[in-house]
Write an enzyme that holds these catalytic residues in place. Sequence first.
Site, short mmCIF file in Angstrom:
data_model
loop_
_atom_site.label_atom_id
_atom_site.label_comp_id
_atom_site.label_asym_id
_atom_site.label_seq_id
_atom_site.Cartn_x
_atom_site.Cartn_y
_atom_site.Cartn_z
N GLY A 83 40.70 41.95 48.43
CA GLY A 83 40.88 41.66 49.99
C GLY A 83 40.67 40.20 50.19
O GLY A 83 40.66 39.44 49.48
N SER A 84 40.11 40.33 51.45
CA SER A 84 39.87 38.90 52.08
C SER A 84 38.51 38.36 51.42
O SER A 84 37.75 39.12 50.85
CB SER A 84 39.82 38.88 53.53
OG SER A 84 38.76 39.87 53.77
N GLU A 127 38.32 40.33 43.56
CA GLU A 127 39.75 39.51 43.43
C GLU A 127 39.99 39.40 45.14
O GLU A 127 40.49 40.06 45.90
CB GLU A 127 40.57 40.45 42.95
CG GLU A 127 42.02 39.60 42.32
CD GLU A 127 43.38 40.11 43.08
OE1 GLU A 127 43.70 39.15 44.12
OE2 GLU A 127 43.82 41.09 43.15
N GLY A 168 34.83 40.12 50.84
CA GLY A 168 34.38 40.34 49.33
C GLY A 168 32.91 39.78 49.50
O GLY A 168 32.13 40.04 48.72
N CYS A 207 48.48 38.19 46.89
CA CYS A 207 47.40 37.21 46.40
C CYS A 207 47.82 36.21 45.76
O CYS A 207 47.01 34.81 46.06
CB CYS A 207 46.29 37.79 45.75
SG CYS A 207 45.49 39.23 46.52
C1 UN1 Z 1 47.79 41.14 44.47
O1 UN1 Z 1 48.41 40.36 45.31
O2 UN1 Z 1 46.65 41.34 44.95
O3 UN1 Z 1 50.63 38.75 39.64
C2 UN1 Z 1 48.19 41.15 43.08
C3 UN1 Z 1 51.03 39.20 40.80
C4 UN1 Z 1 50.99 40.80 40.41
C5 UN1 Z 1 49.66 40.87 41.10
C6 UN1 Z 1 49.07 40.57 42.61
N1 UN1 Z 1 51.16 41.17 39.12
O4 UN1 Z 1 51.78 38.54 41.53
#
Ligand code: UN1
Length: 514
Positions: free
Chosen positions: A246-247, A268, A251, A302
């Site tokens: 998350g943000s 992450e 985290g 992300c």
């Molecule tokens: C995420 O956005 O938390 O690499 C994960 C990627 C995907 C996973 C993203 N396999 O864009």
Amino acid sequence: MSLSCLETLGVTSLVSGDTYFSVLTGNQKVLGEGDKFSVRSPIDGSTLSSFANATPQQLQSVNQDLQEAFKALRVIPAPRRGELVRRIGEEARKYKQELAQVISLEAGKIMPEALGEVQEWIDVCDFAVGQSRMLHGLSIVSERPGHRMMEQWQPLGPVAVITAFNFPMAVWSWNAMLGLICGDPILLKPSEKAPLCALAMYQIAQNVLADMPDIPKAAVSVMIGGRDLGEAIAASDTFPLVSATGSTAMGRAVAQTVAARLGRSLLELGGNNAMIVSDTADLELALRAIVFSAAGTAGQRCTTLRRLICHESVVDGLVSRLAKSYSSLPIGNPLTEGTLVGPLIDENSFNKMQSALEAAKAQGGELVCGGQRVTQGVPEGGFYVQPAIVRIAHDAPIVHEETFAPILYVLTYSDFADAIDIQNEVPQGLSSAVFTESMREAELFMSPAGSDCGIANVNIGTSGAEIGGAFGGEKDTGGGRESGSDAWRNYMRRTTNTVNYGGDLPLAQGIVFE
Ligand code: UN1
């Protein structure tokens, strides 16, 4: 909107009256005792479900279920735990379409990307099944005569997995499928924006567990709740490991609470991903990679491409080609075939995007295209936007922030070493890419003096990583690595065993103590 996928998946049985259960451990299925809330689909704002938050008090009985489950799970041979994951993967294959529909309904993903997300789950199942026969440690020579040393990897304990709305199934599966083969029961606390995805995954796993009575059902558990529940989980000694996505702000809070009790966290968090486009780049390839990475998932990965660092000799041509390509992107209902850009998750997200665009303009940015709300040809009640491109200086403060929306900042460079500095100057460190035909630039980018991110790609975009690699990043991204490679070790504890098979008791370091 048809909710028949929920019926097919058996999710509609996880309900009491009109409220879904928020505490599910296989042994117990109960309503949350906290505030009620309803979940709206980002597609059209319609209500999908109602829940009541599970409370920190309710965590206590869940912890008991998890601790009991751990006692049983840790002594079940790992390949048998692999069999559980193999069967879960088979179920996910069988219901791939329905699972993707639930993702689309709750997270607003277009179907091809939602199906891709379920495929990540299926792929990580296959990976974990193989890994379940490879949880091996080292054999180490001893300095003492008649002695042998070795390492063993042991189950760690119950693992809590806190996830975000944007990958409601994949991120849980990376953690859960590996955690399960390692012998750890998994408690999921999903995003409150995507709890039905969690119930669908729970139901799939429980269907499999019903046919495997030797494996405790609480191995796959779910609690749906708010911030107070997240804090209680982080503070609870039940979880030697808390995995959170998350943000960065979330985290940081989780990590500090977990660290205070000397637990481990696997984080992450935010990304602010960049791509360098060199003057030697194959621009045709770069263009396609940029559009998928920047506008795909409506900018809500992300790994979304947020900063394009272009060589000054190619920037003008590339930006005008990009703007043209953006103008023909099909934006609309993610369940409709042909749509490439679905809605933002909610109004709050739309407002944040607008504020970021305002800030960019105030900081000297020039809006090349996009940013406005789309209301024609899209379902009413959803927040659909035209992905935006902004030309701006690399050091404008807004460029250093992650805005979870489709805004692509275009920056320029003249010297490749400067491009790497620009790439590395933000607090986040998840994903990065270079488009170049120069072997020297590509190698420099991947070298110790290159990208400081967890992911550094050459001639592909920043998003869409395969599950076989370790996924995660540095700095404000949190430092965790999930999914492939040796990420399984996160879910185990290492013991070093020294065995004396001789008749004497020599001490290490040659110490004589007599
Ligand atoms: C995420 O956005 O938390 O690499 C994960 C990627 C995907 C996973 C993203 N396999 O864009």
